[in-house]
Design a protein around this motif. Structure first.
Motif, PDB file in Angstrom:
ATOM      1  N   SER A   1     -17.768 -18.540  -4.555  1.00 33.03           N
ATOM      2  CA  SER A   1     -17.063 -18.362  -3.284  1.00 33.03           C
ATOM      3  C   SER A   1     -15.574 -18.116  -3.519  1.00 33.03           C
ATOM      4  O   SER A   1     -14.969 -17.251  -2.869  1.00 33.03           O
ATOM      5  N   THR A   2     -14.974 -18.858  -4.452  1.00 35.81           N
ATOM      6  CA  THR A   2     -13.553 -18.672  -4.758  1.00 35.81           C
ATOM      7  C   THR A   2     -13.299 -17.297  -5.364  1.00 35.81           C
ATOM      8  O   THR A   2     -12.340 -16.608  -4.997  1.00 35.81           O
ATOM      9  N   ILE A   3     -14.171 -16.884  -6.297  1.00 33.27           N
ATOM     10  CA  ILE A   3     -14.031 -15.558  -6.906  1.00 33.27           C
ATOM     11  C   ILE A   3     -14.159 -14.467  -5.846  1.00 33.27           C
ATOM     12  O   ILE A   3     -13.402 -13.488  -5.838  1.00 33.27           O
ATOM     13  N   SER A   4     -15.110 -14.626  -4.938  1.00 31.93           N
ATOM     14  CA  SER A   4     -15.313 -13.638  -3.870  1.00 31.93           C
ATOM     15  C   SER A   4     -14.096 -13.540  -2.966  1.00 31.93           C
ATOM     16  O   SER A   4     -13.642 -12.443  -2.628  1.00 31.93           O
ATOM     17  N   THR A   5     -13.555 -14.694  -2.578  1.00 36.38           N
ATOM     18  CA  THR A   5     -12.392 -14.709  -1.687  1.00 36.38           C
ATOM     19  C   THR A   5     -11.187 -14.038  -2.334  1.00 36.38           C
ATOM     20  O   THR A   5     -10.506 -13.211  -1.727  1.00 36.38           O
ATOM     21  N   ILE A   6     -10.930 -14.395  -3.599  1.00 37.48           N
ATOM     22  CA  ILE A   6      -9.784 -13.810  -4.301  1.00 37.48           C
ATOM     23  C   ILE A   6      -9.973 -12.311  -4.490  1.00 37.48           C
ATOM     24  O   ILE A   6      -9.051 -11.514  -4.262  1.00 37.48           O
ATOM     25  N   SER A   7     -11.172 -11.897  -4.889  1.00 32.98           N
ATOM     26  CA  SER A   7     -11.438 -10.475  -5.129  1.00 32.98           C
ATOM     27  C   SER A   7     -11.270  -9.655  -3.863  1.00 32.98           C
ATOM     28  O   SER A   7     -10.604  -8.611  -3.859  1.00 32.98           O
ATOM     29  N   TRP A   8     -11.860 -10.132  -2.768  1.00 31.53           N
ATOM     30  CA  TRP A   8     -11.779  -9.378  -1.521  1.00 31.53           C
ATOM     31  C   TRP A   8     -10.370  -9.410  -0.920  1.00 31.53           C
ATOM     32  O   TRP A   8      -9.957  -8.444  -0.261  1.00 31.53           O
ATOM     33  N   THR A   9      -9.635 -10.487  -1.136  1.00 30.09           N
ATOM     34  CA  THR A   9      -8.253 -10.545  -0.647  1.00 30.09           C
ATOM     35  C   THR A   9      -7.388  -9.513  -1.360  1.00 30.09           C
ATOM     36  O   THR A   9      -6.626  -8.765  -0.731  1.00 30.09           O
ATOM     37  N   ILE A  10      -7.507  -9.459  -2.692  1.00 32.94           N
ATOM     38  CA  ILE A  10      -6.742  -8.473  -3.456  1.00 32.94           C
ATOM     39  C   ILE A  10      -7.150  -7.057  -3.064  1.00 32.94           C
ATOM     40  O   ILE A  10      -6.310  -6.170  -2.870  1.00 32.94           O
ATOM     41  N   TYR A  11      -8.471  -6.859  -2.945  1.00 31.11           N
ATOM     42  CA  TYR A  11      -8.956  -5.523  -2.560  1.00 31.11           C
ATOM     43  C   TYR A  11      -8.438  -5.128  -1.183  1.00 31.11           C
ATOM     44  O   TYR A  11      -7.935  -4.014  -0.992  1.00 31.11           O
ATOM     45  N   SER A  12      -8.541  -6.030  -0.218  1.00 32.55           N
ATOM     46  CA  SER A  12      -8.187  -5.703   1.165  1.00 32.55           C
ATOM     47  C   SER A  12      -6.723  -5.330   1.314  1.00 32.55           C
ATOM     48  O   SER A  12      -6.382  -4.379   2.026  1.00 32.55           O
ATOM     49  N   LEU A  13      -5.846  -6.061   0.646  1.00 27.18           N
ATOM     50  CA  LEU A  13      -4.412  -5.887   0.859  1.00 27.18           C
ATOM     51  C   LEU A  13      -3.762  -4.897  -0.094  1.00 27.18           C
ATOM     52  O   LEU A  13      -2.618  -4.484   0.152  1.00 27.18           O
ATOM     53  N   MET A  14      -4.473  -4.488  -1.173  1.00 29.49           N
ATOM     54  CA  MET A  14      -3.813  -3.656  -2.179  1.00 29.49           C
ATOM     55  C   MET A  14      -4.571  -2.383  -2.540  1.00 29.49           C
ATOM     56  O   MET A  14      -3.979  -1.307  -2.616  1.00 29.49           O
ATOM     57  N   VAL A  15      -5.873  -2.487  -2.792  1.00 34.19           N
ATOM     58  CA  VAL A  15      -6.604  -1.355  -3.373  1.00 34.19           C
ATOM     59  C   VAL A  15      -6.644  -0.129  -2.470  1.00 34.19           C
ATOM     60  O   VAL A  15      -6.371   0.985  -2.943  1.00 34.19           O
ATOM     61  N   PRO A  16      -6.983  -0.231  -1.180  1.00 32.75           N
ATOM     62  CA  PRO A  16      -7.012   0.992  -0.363  1.00 32.75           C
ATOM     63  C   PRO A  16      -5.687   1.739  -0.348  1.00 32.75           C
ATOM     64  O   PRO A  16      -5.652   2.969  -0.519  1.00 32.75           O
TER      65      PRO A  16
ATOM     66  N   PHE B   1       5.119   1.902  -4.178  1.00 36.80           N
ATOM     67  CA  PHE B   1       4.282   0.732  -3.955  1.00 36.80           C
ATOM     68  C   PHE B   1       4.657  -0.043  -2.692  1.00 36.80           C
ATOM     69  O   PHE B   1       3.907  -0.906  -2.257  1.00 36.80           O
ATOM     70  N   ILE B   2       5.791   0.278  -2.117  1.00 32.75           N
ATOM     71  CA  ILE B   2       6.210  -0.430  -0.912  1.00 32.75           C
ATOM     72  C   ILE B   2       5.302  -0.109   0.276  1.00 32.75           C
ATOM     73  O   ILE B   2       5.257  -0.828   1.262  1.00 32.75           O
ATOM     74  N   PHE B   3       4.534   0.982   0.178  1.00 32.89           N
ATOM     75  CA  PHE B   3       3.657   1.393   1.278  1.00 32.89           C
ATOM     76  C   PHE B   3       2.233   0.877   1.126  1.00 32.89           C
ATOM     77  O   PHE B   3       1.405   1.112   2.010  1.00 32.89           O
ATOM     78  N   ILE B   4       1.925   0.191   0.030  1.00 30.92           N
ATOM     79  CA  ILE B   4       0.549  -0.247  -0.196  1.00 30.92           C
ATOM     80  C   ILE B   4       0.037  -1.193   0.896  1.00 30.92           C
ATOM     81  O   ILE B   4      -1.063  -0.998   1.416  1.00 30.92           O
ATOM     82  N   PRO B   5       0.774  -2.246   1.304  1.00 36.61           N
ATOM     83  CA  PRO B   5       0.235  -3.138   2.345  1.00 36.61           C
ATOM     84  C   PRO B   5      -0.053  -2.427   3.666  1.00 36.61           C
ATOM     85  O   PRO B   5      -1.114  -2.619   4.265  1.00 36.61           O
ATOM     86  N   SER B   6       0.888  -1.608   4.146  1.00 39.06           N
ATOM     87  CA  SER B   6       0.689  -0.945   5.443  1.00 39.06           C
ATOM     88  C   SER B   6      -0.445   0.070   5.382  1.00 39.06           C
ATOM     89  O   SER B   6      -1.253   0.170   6.323  1.00 39.06           O
ATOM     90  N   LEU B   7      -0.559   0.830   4.282  1.00 40.65           N
ATOM     91  CA  LEU B   7      -1.661   1.785   4.159  1.00 40.65           C
ATOM     92  C   LEU B   7      -3.001   1.071   4.042  1.00 40.65           C
ATOM     93  O   LEU B   7      -4.022   1.560   4.545  1.00 40.65           O
ATOM     94  N   SER B   8      -3.018  -0.089   3.394  1.00 42.67           N
ATOM     95  CA  SER B   8      -4.263  -0.864   3.300  1.00 42.67           C
ATOM     96  C   SER B   8      -4.693  -1.379   4.679  1.00 42.67           C
ATOM     97  O   SER B   8      -5.879  -1.333   5.030  1.00 42.67           O
ATOM     98  N   LEU B   9      -3.726  -1.857   5.460  1.00 44.14           N
ATOM     99  CA  LEU B   9      -4.056  -2.295   6.827  1.00 44.14           C
ATOM    100  C   LEU B   9      -4.523  -1.127   7.678  1.00 44.14           C
ATOM    101  O   LEU B   9      -5.446  -1.268   8.497  1.00 44.14           O
ATOM    102  N   LEU B  10      -3.902   0.030   7.511  1.00 46.48           N
ATOM    103  CA  LEU B  10      -4.322   1.217   8.243  1.00 46.48           C
ATOM    104  C   LEU B  10      -5.736   1.620   7.854  1.00 46.48           C
ATOM    105  O   LEU B  10      -6.530   2.061   8.693  1.00 46.48           O
ATOM    106  N   TRP B  11      -6.066   1.454   6.586  1.00 46.21           N
ATOM    107  CA  TRP B  11      -7.421   1.745   6.104  1.00 46.21           C
ATOM    108  C   TRP B  11      -8.437   0.801   6.761  1.00 46.21           C
ATOM    109  O   TRP B  11      -9.504   1.245   7.211  1.00 46.21           O
ATOM    110  N   ILE B  12      -8.129  -0.493   6.810  1.00 47.76           N
ATOM    111  CA  ILE B  12      -9.033  -1.456   7.444  1.00 47.76           C
ATOM    112  C   ILE B  12      -9.251  -1.103   8.907  1.00 47.76           C
ATOM    113  O   ILE B  12     -10.383  -1.159   9.421  1.00 47.76           O
TER     114      ILE B  12
END
Length: 501
Positions: free
Chosen positions: A80-95, A113-124
């Motif tokens: 559960s901890t691995i899943s939470t950390i993995s999906w958190t990093i993916y959600s906020l950074m990878v997209p 890299f300053i645009f990574i959080p906003s573009l990730s939220l836009l992707w979600i």
């Protein structure tokens, strides 16, 4: 070296020196007088190859793909901890990272890299709208599941990265630019974040707020006297302080603090219960997808409860606001003024109380300030290609909050009209003026080693000459013009007519 090799290598090899000599005109970056020479001497570039980048991206995709089903089947705390950390990093950074790589051929640098959080939220937000729209068309009553949105997102980002991976690149995927930062800065950042977490936990257990007060005291008294070394150190300190203050507020009780956030919780929980946005309902929160889309999807992906998402994940997102402010201020003011102006915003009581209570507005501000970064960076050649994201970011702002557009758009229209009557337009110099400036600078080369050519190669895909760059910018400049403002107004009115009645 043969004549053919010289003909092909000279423009590329000399481009960096050409840009360096032209920085006072095209790249007006202001440094403190006593740090200008340090900046050049202590800068270190670490290139990250495409293969290394692929290992990182695909490993995280695989961790997300496997850990969440394993968590559901085996109910293990470790998984559960691995899943939470993995999906958190993916959600906020990878997209956001994949979008930036997909969008340009040259290597990414710190400023991208300053645009990574906003573009990730836009992707979600986009993934949620797609899944919910398909569910409505197919008459599915509960389309928003963790696997429908999550698997679609993983498949889409993996496909985009694979398209990027098979390209013939001229360099590494990105370059991390390090400027020597004093050791005290990371120690300070770790300390304030630790106190920001330990303080409210101690208050909940023993009703002692000593650690929380110590965190505030350290931030307010010691930070102005710490040598941060560079803009990177400034941003690191700003984010740590902002996150610490936000967590002191959100973690101080077991439940949510504030009035508006209770309403945000109600509508987000309603989405999680029905697995549907219900955009066509007549409640105004139907037009606030920051509440009804982004927060529920983050909760679904990370496996955290909705309360934990609002108390932990949201502060991680909104704490990025001071960095966006600092970057925009740096385009106008010197570094020291920009840093303290951003720090003052962190210490305003609205930041760590009201904005911790207004989730929809906080998310929309991340979109808005990211768009302002693009607008304020009008003299950076690296930002021109990224300006295509200005309108999507403003659209994300409108979709995330039901009222902020009614405040911003009249202000932008008034600014546009004022500039129109004053004869001031937010565009760059004409291509003829910039081209003549390049010729003059090239002719001043006393040794005659570098000869100016109209085919100045740029580190961008599809833009080979300076004339083409200027022409594209003048035609498609999404800063402040009639067509863009008209489109934004139409989107706002149409969206608020459909959603929320």
């Amino acid at each position: 070296m043969t004549e053919a090799e010289e003909a092909t290598s000279t423009p590329v090899d000399d481009l960096e020196s050409l840009e360096e000599r032209l920085k006072p005109k095209l790249f007006p970056i202001v440094f403190e007088k006593d740090q200008t020479s340090k900046f050049v001497e202590e800068e270190t570039r670490i290139p990250i190859s495409k293969s290394t980048c692929a290992i990182l991206v695909y490993s995280l995709h695989l961790a997300c793909l496997i850990s969440r089903p394993a968590e559901i089947n085996y109910n293990s705390e470790v998984i559960s901890t691995i899943s939470t950390i993995s999906w958190t990093i993916y959600s906020l950074m990878v997209p956001g990272f994949v979008i930036l790589l997909y969008h340009r051929r040259g290597a990414l640098e710190n400023s991208d890299f300053i645009f990574i959080p906003s573009l990730s939220l836009l992707w979600i937000l986009t993934i949620g709208l797609i899944v919910n729209g398909i569910g409505t068309i197919l008459e599915v009553t509960d389309p928003l599941q963790w696997w429908t949105t999550g698997f679609l997102s993983l498949a889409a980002t993996a496909s985009m990265f694979e398209i990027y991976r098979v390209r013939n690149l001229r360099g590494p995927s990105f370059e991390i630019v390090f400027i020597k930062t004093p050791t005290l800065v990371p120690i300070f950042c770790i300390l304030v974040i630790f106190l920001g977490i330990a303080g409210p936990l101690s208050f909940r257990d023993s009703e002692s707020n000593t650690l929380s007060l110590l965190a505030i005291l350290i931030i307010s008294i010691t930070l102005p006297f710490i040598n941060r070394g560079s803009v990177f150190g400034d941003n690191l300190a700003l984010y740590s302080c902002a996150l610490s203050l936000m967590l002191i507020h959100t973690l101080s009780t077991d439940n949510l603090n504030g009035g508006d956030i209770q309403v945000e919780y109600f509508f987000s929980n309603e989405v999680l219960s029905s697995q549907d946005f219900e955009i066509l309902s007549y409640n105004r929160y139907s037009a606030a997808l920051g509440t009804k889309a982004i927060i529920p999807i983050l909760s679904l992906w990370t496996g955290l409860s909705l309360t934990s998402t609002l108390r932990i994940i949201y502060p991680m997102i909104y704490s990025f606001v001071p960095i966006l402010l600092n970057y925009s201020y740096n385009q106008v003011f010197e570094r020291r003024v920009s840093f303290y102006a951003s720090l003052i915003s962190v210490f305003s009581w609205q930041y760590y109380t009201i904005m911790a209570d207004l989730v929809r507005q906080g998310i929309s501000e991340v979109f808005l300030l990211s768009a302002f970064v693009l607008i304020s960076s009008s003299e950076s050649l690296r930002m021109y290609r990224l300006r295509v994201f200005t309108v999507p970011l403003l659209a994300g702002m409108v979709l995330s909050h039901y009222s902020i557009g009614y405040v911003l758009l009249p202000l932008l229209w008034a600014t546009y009209i004022a500039n129109l009557f004053s004869g001031v337009f937010w565009t760059i110099d004409s291509e003829d003026e910039n081209l003549e400036m390049f010729r003059q600078e090239s002719e001043e080369d006393s040794d005659g080693i570098m000869q100016f050519t109209d085919n100045v190669l740029l580190d961008e895909e599809g833009i080979l000459t300076m004339e083409e760059l200027q022409r594209k910018v003048n035609i498609r400049n999404p800063v402040l013009n009639f067509s863009q403002l008209s489109l934004a107004t139409i989107i706002l009115l149409t969206w608020h007519t459909i959603a929320g009645g």
